[in-house]
Design a protein around this motif. Structure first.
Motif, PDB file in Angstrom:
ATOM      1  N   UNK A   1       0.800  -1.223   0.000  1.00 34.34           N
ATOM      2  CA  UNK A   1       0.000   0.000   0.000  1.00 34.34           C
ATOM      3  C   UNK A   1       0.836   1.277   0.000  1.00 34.34           C
ATOM      4  N   UNK A   2       1.953   1.260   0.724  1.00 40.90           N
ATOM      5  CA  UNK A   2       2.703   2.497   0.934  1.00 40.90           C
ATOM      6  C   UNK A   2       4.043   2.526   0.185  1.00 40.90           C
ATOM      7  N   UNK A   3       4.690   1.385   0.056  1.00 38.20           N
ATOM      8  CA  UNK A   3       6.011   1.368  -0.583  1.00 38.20           C
ATOM      9  C   UNK A   3       5.936   1.159  -2.090  1.00 38.20           C
ATOM     10  N   UNK A   4       4.777   0.764  -2.586  1.00 37.37           N
ATOM     11  CA  UNK A   4       4.656   0.510  -4.021  1.00 37.37           C
ATOM     12  C   UNK A   4       5.516  -0.656  -4.488  1.00 37.37           C
ATOM     13  N   UNK A   5       5.723  -1.633  -3.628  1.00 34.00           N
ATOM     14  CA  UNK A   5       6.591  -2.762  -3.970  1.00 34.00           C
ATOM     15  C   UNK A   5       5.878  -3.740  -4.895  1.00 34.00           C
ATOM     16  N   UNK A   6       6.682  -4.453  -5.670  1.00 34.85           N
ATOM     17  CA  UNK A   6       6.158  -5.497  -6.549  1.00 34.85           C
ATOM     18  C   UNK A   6       6.608  -6.883  -6.117  1.00 34.85           C
ATOM     19  N   UNK A   7       7.774  -6.961  -5.503  1.00 31.16           N
ATOM     20  CA  UNK A   7       8.308  -8.248  -5.053  1.00 31.16           C
ATOM     21  C   UNK A   7       8.727  -8.144  -3.585  1.00 31.16           C
ATOM     22  N   UNK A   8       8.477  -9.225  -2.881  1.00 26.36           N
ATOM     23  CA  UNK A   8       8.821  -9.296  -1.458  1.00 26.36           C
ATOM     24  C   UNK A   8       9.408 -10.669  -1.171  1.00 26.36           C
ATOM     25  N   UNK A   9      10.435 -10.681  -0.336  1.00 27.58           N
ATOM     26  CA  UNK A   9      10.995 -11.940   0.155  1.00 27.58           C
ATOM     27  C   UNK A   9      10.666 -12.059   1.645  1.00 27.58           C
ATOM     28  N   UNK A  10      10.006 -13.139   1.992  1.00 26.21           N
ATOM     29  CA  UNK A  10       9.635 -13.401   3.377  1.00 26.21           C
ATOM     30  C   UNK A  10      10.421 -14.613   3.857  1.00 26.21           C
ATOM     31  N   UNK A  11      11.243 -14.399   4.858  1.00 24.31           N
ATOM     32  CA  UNK A  11      12.126 -15.457   5.358  1.00 24.31           C
ATOM     33  C   UNK A  11      11.878 -15.676   6.840  1.00 24.31           C
ATOM     34  N   UNK A  12      11.746 -16.925   7.215  1.00 23.22           N
ATOM     35  CA  UNK A  12      11.678 -17.311   8.622  1.00 23.22           C
ATOM     36  C   UNK A  12      12.714 -18.400   8.825  1.00 23.22           C
ATOM     37  N   UNK A  13      13.717 -18.115   9.660  1.00 19.94           N
ATOM     38  CA  UNK A  13      14.789 -19.094   9.841  1.00 19.94           C
ATOM     39  C   UNK A  13      15.045 -19.359  11.311  1.00 19.94           C
ATOM     40  N   UNK A  14      15.569 -20.537  11.539  1.00 20.13           N
ATOM     41  CA  UNK A  14      15.923 -20.961  12.885  1.00 20.13           C
ATOM     42  C   UNK A  14      17.324 -20.444  13.201  1.00 20.13           C
ATOM     43  N   UNK A  15      17.437 -19.620  14.247  1.00 24.10           N
ATOM     44  CA  UNK A  15      18.722 -19.064  14.651  1.00 24.10           C
ATOM     45  C   UNK A  15      19.173 -19.708  15.956  1.00 24.10           C
ATOM     46  N   UNK A  16      20.445 -19.550  16.320  1.00 21.08           N
ATOM     47  CA  UNK A  16      20.890 -20.100  17.611  1.00 21.08           C
ATOM     48  C   UNK A  16      20.109 -19.558  18.799  1.00 21.08           C
ATOM     49  N   UNK A  17      19.628 -18.306  18.685  1.00 25.46           N
ATOM     50  CA  UNK A  17      18.883 -17.713  19.797  1.00 25.46           C
ATOM     51  C   UNK A  17      17.404 -18.039  19.753  1.00 25.46           C
ATOM     52  N   UNK A  18      16.877 -18.370  18.578  1.00 23.51           N
ATOM     53  CA  UNK A  18      15.454 -18.637  18.461  1.00 23.51           C
ATOM     54  C   UNK A  18      14.991 -18.643  17.025  1.00 23.51           C
ATOM     55  N   UNK A  19      14.160 -17.637  16.667  1.00 29.22           N
ATOM     56  CA  UNK A  19      13.578 -17.546  15.325  1.00 29.22           C
ATOM     57  C   UNK A  19      13.707 -16.108  14.841  1.00 29.22           C
TER      58      UNK A  19
END
Length: 313
Positions: A238-256
């Motif tokens: 809505x605000x940035x006018x983006x066309x592509x987005x990368x959504x990443x969820x990864x397991x880190x040593x501290x958590x997520x």
């Protein structure tokens, strides 16, 4: 030693030095000789400089505390000012740090209650949209179909257009209801909820990178991850006018770690709105760290780091 006595003693040292200078070999003639005036002026300058340096050293912890007071933001918990100085100054800084701890704790508790009430209200509105408006529009569609079967062909075409408009409105209401109440999150889990079609807009291409070995997360933590991702994608579309987005969820040593990176126009120093403030409130609710900034290749990057040792239950 109290602050009053420290300042008093600092000034007393300077005054004693001035008295010793006058009682020493320095004399003043009438009229004042040029050399005597130079000595007195130099002595006065030395006393003022010494007094200024001593006061600056003694009051430096208060200046650091003042800067901390002007920059403290409860939505961005950070380091506390170091306890320095002696007596009342150190006690004042310690009291300020204790006050910040209490305020952050109380804010997190109040934010938790507010967000719980908000989720309950979202659930109620979604239920009403589905049960009342959704069923009403479904009945309208059925009635339009029945009427269309008994009208002349010219009118039937117009009724078909009305049917399509009503069907599109019904689909939109169902999509809004799913966004208000992420039932897929409760039924299928975080990964499926993040990949759900209604989670993003049709004009936004989203690439998902979600680790398969995510640690067990509480319901509140999953909901915060979902809502932060949802708000990030909404802002990108809505605000940035983006066309592509990368959504990443990864397991880190501290958590997520959740990372949402778009190719839009970026923040560019714009003030934070209610959406970003809401994300910060949710992050505080589960003790997570939230950061927003420019992506390496342009656009905006949102990162949410959740520590599994501070999960909400």
């Amino acid at each position: 030693m109290p602050l009053f006595w420290r300042i008093f003693l600092l000034n007393a040292v300077v005054l004693i030095g001035a008295t010793a200078l006058l009682l020493g070999p320095v004399t003043v003639s009438t009229p004042v000789l040029l050399t005597e005036a130079a000595v007195l002026t130099g002595g006065l300058a030395a006393m003022l400089i010494a007094n200024g340096l001593l006061l600056r050293i003694g009051l430096a912890p208060l200046q650091r505390l003042t800067r901390a007071m002007t920059t403290t933001d409860l939505l961005r918990p950070g380091t506390r000012p170091a306890v320095g100085g002696h007596g009342e100054v150190a006690e004042l800084i310690t009291t300020f740090n204790t006050m910040l701890d209490r305020l952050e704790t109380e804010r997190a508790a109040s934010a938790g209650r507010a967000l719980s009430a908000q989720e309950a209200e979202r659930h109620r509105i979604a239920q009403e949209l589905h049960d009342e408006i959704g069923q009403t529009l479904t009945a309208v569609l059925l009635e339009l179909k029945r009427v269309a079967d008994h009208v002349p062909p010219a009118v039937r075409e117009e009724l078909h257009q009305v049917q399509e408009t009503t069907r599109a409105s019904l689909d939109e209401i169902r999509r809004i209801a799913r966004r208000l109440r992420p039932g897929v999150l409760e039924e299928l889990g975080l990964t499926s909820a993040l990949k759900a079609n209604e989670f993003t807009g049709s004009a936004l291409a989203v690439r998902h990178h979600i680790d398969a070995d995510l640690p067990p997360l509480s319901r509140d933590t999953e909901l915060v991850l979902y809502r932060v991702a949802q708000e990030s994608l909404t802002n990108a579309a809505r605000h940035a006018g983006a066309r592509r987005v990368e959504l990443t969820v990864r397991h880190t040593p501290a958590g997520v770690e959740l990372c949402v990176r778009d190719d839009g126009r970026g923040i560019n120093g714009a003030p934070e709105g209610a959406g970003i403030s809401g994300m910060r409130e949710r992050a505080l609710l589960i003790g997570a760290g939230l950061s927003l900034g420019a992506a390496p290749d342009g656009g905006t990057e949102v990162r949410l780091n959740v520590s599994t040792s501070h999960r909400s239950h």
